[in-house]
Design an enzyme around this catalytic site. Structure first.
Site, PDB file in Angstrom:
ATOM      1  N   SER A 139      41.277  42.293  44.232  1.00 37.93           N
ATOM      2  CA  SER A 139      39.700  43.484  44.606  1.00 37.93           C
ATOM      3  C   SER A 139      38.330  41.997  45.429  1.00 37.93           C
ATOM      4  O   SER A 139      38.267  42.122  46.546  1.00 37.93           O
ATOM      5  CB  SER A 139      39.476  44.419  43.741  1.00 37.93           C
ATOM      6  OG  SER A 139      40.446  45.197  43.275  1.00 37.93           O
TER       7      SER A 139
ATOM      8  N   GLN B 127      50.778  43.363  46.009  1.00 38.49           N
ATOM      9  CA  GLN B 127      52.368  43.877  45.984  1.00 38.49           C
ATOM     10  C   GLN B 127      53.305  43.072  46.024  1.00 38.49           C
ATOM     11  O   GLN B 127      54.545  43.332  45.605  1.00 38.49           O
ATOM     12  CB  GLN B 127      51.913  45.054  46.309  1.00 38.49           C
ATOM     13  CG  GLN B 127      50.901  47.010  45.788  1.00 38.49           C
ATOM     14  CD  GLN B 127      51.522  46.884  44.051  1.00 38.49           C
ATOM     15  OE1 GLN B 127      52.956  46.765  43.873  1.00 38.49           O
ATOM     16  NE2 GLN B 127      49.995  47.002  43.410  1.00 38.49           N
TER      17      GLN B 127
ATOM     18  N   SER C  40      46.373  38.745  43.052  1.00 39.72           N
ATOM     19  CA  SER C  40      46.346  38.927  41.778  1.00 39.72           C
ATOM     20  C   SER C  40      46.561  38.754  40.475  1.00 39.72           C
ATOM     21  O   SER C  40      48.304  39.036  40.599  1.00 39.72           O
ATOM     22  CB  SER C  40      46.068  40.446  41.805  1.00 39.72           C
ATOM     23  OG  SER C  40      45.698  40.921  40.179  1.00 39.72           O
TER      24      SER C  40
ATOM     25  N   HIS D   6      47.358  40.477  36.945  1.00 39.06           N
ATOM     26  CA  HIS D   6      48.130  41.469  36.712  1.00 39.06           C
ATOM     27  C   HIS D   6      48.935  41.812  36.835  1.00 39.06           C
ATOM     28  O   HIS D   6      49.732  43.287  36.318  1.00 39.06           O
ATOM     29  CB  HIS D   6      46.385  42.305  35.854  1.00 39.06           C
ATOM     30  CG  HIS D   6      46.205  43.376  36.792  1.00 39.06           C
ATOM     31  ND1 HIS D   6      46.798  44.607  36.612  1.00 39.06           N
ATOM     32  CD2 HIS D   6      45.477  43.569  37.590  1.00 39.06           C
ATOM     33  CE1 HIS D   6      45.782  45.184  37.703  1.00 39.06           C
ATOM     34  NE2 HIS D   6      45.715  44.565  38.408  1.00 39.06           N
TER      35      HIS D   6
ATOM     36  N   THR E   9      31.540  29.754  35.721  1.00 44.50           N
ATOM     37  CA  THR E   9      32.526  28.787  35.551  1.00 44.50           C
ATOM     38  C   THR E   9      33.646  29.736  35.335  1.00 44.50           C
ATOM     39  O   THR E   9      34.129  30.991  35.360  1.00 44.50           O
ATOM     40  CB  THR E   9      31.916  28.998  33.230  1.00 44.50           C
ATOM     41  OG1 THR E   9      30.472  28.354  34.144  1.00 44.50           O
ATOM     42  CG2 THR E   9      32.607  28.009  32.510  1.00 44.50           C
TER      43      THR E   9
ATOM     44  N   CYS F  51      44.231  54.333  41.515  1.00 43.13           N
ATOM     45  CA  CYS F  51      42.014  54.258  41.450  1.00 43.13           C
ATOM     46  C   CYS F  51      42.118  55.724  42.043  1.00 43.13           C
ATOM     47  O   CYS F  51      40.788  56.034  42.356  1.00 43.13           O
ATOM     48  CB  CYS F  51      41.916  53.012  42.396  1.00 43.13           C
ATOM     49  SG  CYS F  51      43.336  51.485  42.784  1.00 43.13           S
TER      50      CYS F  51
HETATM   51  C1  LIG Z   1      46.181  46.413  42.705  1.00 43.27           C
HETATM   52  C2  LIG Z   1      45.876  45.935  43.587  1.00 43.27           C
HETATM   53  C3  LIG Z   1      44.940  45.518  44.429  1.00 43.27           C
HETATM   54  C4  LIG Z   1      43.282  44.791  43.553  1.00 43.27           C
HETATM   55  O1  LIG Z   1      43.904  44.267  42.683  1.00 43.27           O
HETATM   56  P1  LIG Z   1      42.691  43.558  41.188  1.00 43.27           P
HETATM   57  O2  LIG Z   1      43.091  42.716  40.529  1.00 43.27           O
HETATM   58  O3  LIG Z   1      43.261  45.049  40.482  1.00 43.27           O
HETATM   59  O4  LIG Z   1      41.342  43.717  41.408  1.00 43.27           O
HETATM   60  C5  LIG Z   1      44.453  45.306  45.952  1.00 43.27           C
HETATM   61  N1  LIG Z   1      45.178  45.341  46.528  1.00 43.27           N
HETATM   62  C6  LIG Z   1      46.677  45.627  46.239  1.00 43.27           C
HETATM   63  C7  LIG Z   1      47.687  46.428  47.144  1.00 43.27           C
HETATM   64  C8  LIG Z   1      46.994  45.940  44.995  1.00 43.27           C
HETATM   65  O5  LIG Z   1      47.953  46.915  44.224  1.00 43.27           O
END
Ligand SMILES: *Cc1c(COP(=O)(O)O)cnc(C)c1O
Length: 398
Positions: free
Chosen positions: A74, A182, A202, A204, A240, A328
């Protein structure tokens, strides 16, 4: 089949792999230094930061100097869009994106429209969720400063023609950002070959920890910082560093790169088995998205005459974790903006189910879903007045 726990919501988040966690742990204890410090404690940590940056860079064929760590996907989307918008205000105020972006992109664009005088074009997508390159070209004006189009969609898994979009952007001298969250670790990505200017990532979503991500910024691309403060990340992103998180992200990126072909192969097989089974066993069902341009781990269905929420609850009772719309937006009663954009009615979009597969899934998991899902759908339909009308009326032309 005895009860299992089947996690099929990898598009929402993934578990941290054991090797990733192990790589992270020392940075919560002995290696606690601040990477900006001159002393040994600082230096020890600085090296880890550089190695993680190399690994993330390698996964997408970038130079490590082009990787900037952030607090997640995000933030990376926000930074790319606001950063480019604010740095190019004198050149123009027009941004092009799509109707099916993640809210991190959509809400950022809406904010720029509402409070900063930008104009945004939201491109349509076809029934499979792909944009039209012609519509894109036609929507470009001499005020356009940024195109932001996601690599692959989080709900229906549709992959966009990124290279062709980048070509159009380049030809017109417009910067191109792609939300690659993704796509990362799920398909081959070569930012040099694709020629994108910015890409959000991202941790996670690729078996790393939450709260860490990165923005790829091609050499020479100018954008304002989003977070102001210290001189971290070459003065472009203050704060940091989340060292343990970044180390975890680096390890996850390394594992994703090393196992990519195997991962794609495995998920594609499981996905196709699941899609085939669901469509064969459950009538009045449609697959959302594209067969050809689809993430290896994504499935998304609409089951007519039932409601996504009740389906999720019933699946949860037998240990199956899926999602309806995106994590979300679930909890709200609005149908998914993505399913609306591919032309589904409210009614049909409400009966959607996304089962997204990942590394820990097995064939047995898919069999388990194929055993329970048809029964659950049948039971929910049996209490739906609409379904009764249709089946009793002998009308299968739905
Ligand atoms: C999960 C996701 C995000 C947000 O990533 P976060 O690390 O959870 O803030 C943005 N774009 C897409 C396409 C996602 O699947």
């Amino acid at each position: 089949m005895e009860k299992r726990n089947v996690y099929m919501d990898y598009a929402a988040t993934t578990p941290v792999k054991r090797e990733v966690l192990e790589a992270m742990l020392p940075y919560y204890s002995d290696l606690f230094g601040n990477a900006s410090s001159i002393h040994k404690f600082g230096r020890d940590v600085k090296g880890a930061l550089d190695r993680a940056r190399d690994e993330v860079a390698k996964l997408i064929n970038a130079d490590s100097s082009e990787i900037y760590f952030t607090a997640g996907g995000s933030e990376s989307d926000n930074w790319a869009i606001k950063g480019v918008a604010f740095a190019n205000k004198d050149k123009g105020n027009h941004i092009i994106t799509t109707k099916i972006e993640h809210h991190a992109v959509l809400h950022t664009c809406e904010y720029l429209e509402k409070y900063h005088g930008f104009e945004v074009t939201y491109l349509n997508v076809d029934k499979e969720g792909r944009i039209s390159l012609e519509e894109l070209e036609n929507s470009i004006t001499d005020k356009t400063i940024l195109i932001s189009i996601m690599f692959a969609n989080n709900e229906i898994g549709t992959i966009q023609p990124i290279k062709e979009i980048a070509e159009i952007a380049k030809k017109k001298g417009i910067l191109f950002h792609t939300d690659g969250v993704q796509a990362l670790g799920n398909i081959h990505i070569d930012v040099k070959d694709l020629d994108v200017d910015l890409m959000a990532m991202s941790s996670h979503k690729i078996y790393g920890p939450k709260g860490v991500g990165a923005l790829y910024i091609k050499k020479g691309v100018k954008l304002h910082p989003l977070i102001h403060g210290g001189a971290q990340e070459k003065r472009r992103r203050a704060g940091t560093e989340n060292i343990a998180g970044i180390v975890g992200f680096g390890k996850a990126a390394e594992l994703a790169r090393v196992n990519l072909d195997e991962h794609i192969d495995k998920l594609t097989k499981l996905r196709d088995k699941l899609i085939k089974g669901v469509l064969e066993k459950i009538p009045y069902t449609r697959l959302n998205g594209s067969l050809e341009y689809r993430l290896p781990g994504n499935t998304n269905f609409c089951f007519e005459f039932i409601e996504g929420e009740s389906l999720l609850l019933s699946l949860d009772m037998v240990g199956i974790a899926g999602s309806s719309g995106s994590a979300c937006t679930s909890g709200s009663l609005d149908p998914s903006h993505v399913l609306m954009a591919i032309g589904l009615t409210h009614e049909i979009a409400h009966g959607s189910l996304r089962l997204s597969l990942g590394d820990m899934n097995t064939e047995d998991d898919v069999d388990y879903v194929l055993e329970h899902l048809p029964k659950i759908v049948e039971r929910l339909r049996s209490i739906s007045p609409l379904y009764e009308k249709v089946t009793k009326g002998g009308n299968d032309n739905v």
